[in-house]
Enzyme design. Sequence first.
Site, PDB file in Angstrom:
ATOM      1  N   ASP A   1      51.657  31.478  31.052  1.00  0.00           N
ATOM      2  CA  ASP A   1      51.295  30.816  32.136  1.00  0.00           C
ATOM      3  C   ASP A   1      52.324  29.825  32.691  1.00  0.00           C
ATOM      4  OD1 ASP A   1      49.500  29.868  34.088  1.00  0.00           O
ATOM      5  OD2 ASP A   1      48.507  28.612  33.030  1.00  0.00           O
ATOM      6  N   HIS A   2      52.272  29.446  34.053  1.00  0.00           N
ATOM      7  CA  HIS A   2      53.202  28.381  34.523  1.00  0.00           C
ATOM      8  C   HIS A   2      52.653  27.055  34.162  1.00  0.00           C
ATOM      9  CE1 HIS A   2      54.863  31.723  37.281  1.00  0.00           C
ATOM     10  NE2 HIS A   2      55.557  31.632  36.452  1.00  0.00           N
TER      11      HIS A   2
ATOM     12  N   PHE B   1      46.933  27.922  36.885  1.00  0.00           N
ATOM     13  CA  PHE B   1      46.345  28.978  36.922  1.00  0.00           C
ATOM     14  C   PHE B   1      46.992  30.490  37.046  1.00  0.00           C
ATOM     15  CE2 PHE B   1      44.161  25.362  38.690  1.00  0.00           C
ATOM     16  CZ  PHE B   1      43.397  25.002  37.736  1.00  0.00           C
ATOM     17  N   HIS B   2      48.076  30.828  36.321  1.00  0.00           N
ATOM     18  CA  HIS B   2      48.604  31.865  36.460  1.00  0.00           C
ATOM     19  C   HIS B   2      48.602  32.841  35.117  1.00  0.00           C
ATOM     20  CE1 HIS B   2      51.345  30.469  39.944  1.00  0.00           C
ATOM     21  NE2 HIS B   2      50.201  30.651  40.101  1.00  0.00           N
ATOM     22  N   PRO B   3      47.431  32.976  34.424  1.00  0.00           N
ATOM     23  CA  PRO B   3      47.602  33.479  33.022  1.00  0.00           C
ATOM     24  C   PRO B   3      47.931  35.110  33.293  1.00  0.00           C
ATOM     25  CG  PRO B   3      45.397  33.357  33.704  1.00  0.00           C
ATOM     26  CD  PRO B   3      46.141  32.624  34.876  1.00  0.00           C
TER      27      PRO B   3
END
Length: 532
Positions: A293-294, A468-470
């Site tokens: 994630d970021h 919110f980049h899983p």
Amino acid sequence: MKEFDYIIVGAGTAGCVLANRLTADPNNKVLLIEAGDSDNYFWIDIPVGYLFTINNPRTDWCYETEPEPGLNGRSLGYARGKVLGGCSSINAMIYMRGQASDYDHWSQLGNRGWAWDDVLPVFKRSEDYQHGANEFHGNGGELRVEERRVNWEILDAWRDAAEECGIPKIEEFNRGDNFGNSYFQMNQRRGVRWSGTKAFLRPIMSRSNLTVMKKAQVREVLLTEKRATGIKLIDASHSSVTMRARREVILAAGSIGSPQLLQLSGIGPSELLCDRGIDVKHELLGVGENLQDHLQIRTIYKVSNTATLNRRANSFAGRTSMAIEYALFRSGPLTMPPSQLGAFAKSDEDQSSANMEWHVQPLSLDKFGEPLHKFDAITPSVCNLRPTSRGSVQIASDKVEDHPVIRLNYLSTEADRKVAIAGLKYTRRIMAAQALSRYSPKELKPGIICQTNEDLAQAAGDLGTTIFHPVGTCKMGNDPMAVVNDRLQVHGISNLRVVDASIMPSITSGNTNAPTVMIAEKGAEYILEDEG
């Protein structure tokens, strides 16, 4: 018991694309299953409505991460869309493909057909670009891409400051090398959110070969001798229902939902499954692993001599004018995504391409969901685009209703801590540039008291939060931890694919919704090619 040719689990971005492409052939009978409800909620269409859809059980799974040592013991709310359109109904709307090197790396890992030159035409095919078709963009596709519809003086000045500090102004991102600073392009149509539902699903809802089930949660993929044959679900009336798939079951439930469902179905690491009371049907060590994630580090600077959203949102006149502007013209602050302005740069010269991204907001607040500050301020958030930390998604029990255990392990590597420190220092350089001097920026977070690398590392843990980049929990490849091959078929199980962001072997450089559309387009191609 009903039978379909294809069963798609998850009506998020990928599921909507798949439903559109697979039902184009009227001979294909397709079932699309969504655990959430319709996307007819008022706040979904209005871009700034993400403030009311995230952490709202009507539209969000409302997951929480485990306490993170790298975040100094904090747990984070972890939004995932639980509604038709999935995350595209609640996300930041930023259209960001990543960089050419992201996809070339996938190809170098042995994944055929996933290099930049392979995927660029796929991106273009789906796209309806505001400025028309060109070398890098498509026109006439389903996914609308437009420019921002509001301007802020302080953001223009920040662009000038970034250029002073070596990050040049560029026309746009999405051309393969994102080094530079520019305003983000967005998935909107004339100031209205353009989700996966609007783009791909609503136009085909009348197709007789498509069935859409809402408020239905899949609990298990059915297997017969290493072959997926259907699914079991709990429908809106809380009844248990079995559906059969003549050709394929396709998981498009995202980087949390897809590994969770595989594990509940007995596909995953045997030690975990046995511990949770699940019969092992097929051991795949990588299911739920490789989570990436970021992490963004949200710095806040108070500014003077200009108006930010803080001022407009904290006055009755300001709120009224924003509402009127949106109602009449579909423009102004209510069309804003969480961030409008971006920048990409290297944390050090040893990097092969830009590995840091800023999301710059003309606003500030203590944390998401709380009121905006009463004073004018901006929030330049910086994130590491290529984190080396890896986490996991693991079922907590044998019950689908129990949220899985989500561990990100943010900032668990020295490399990630080094990039975080570099990002904070670079942000300070930009904020001290001459172009911003007339606004007298004053650092509030982390605060000038943080000077040493140790101070800044501690601050990164205090301020860091997800964008919110899983991705990556069902990664594509052929190594022992890979879950799917380069045609997105689950290793060792026939008639079962995963088609969503979980298949990324490594995270792309930026927001992940546009890459998910591309992944679904390629997944649909493979499925139709393999039909015979």
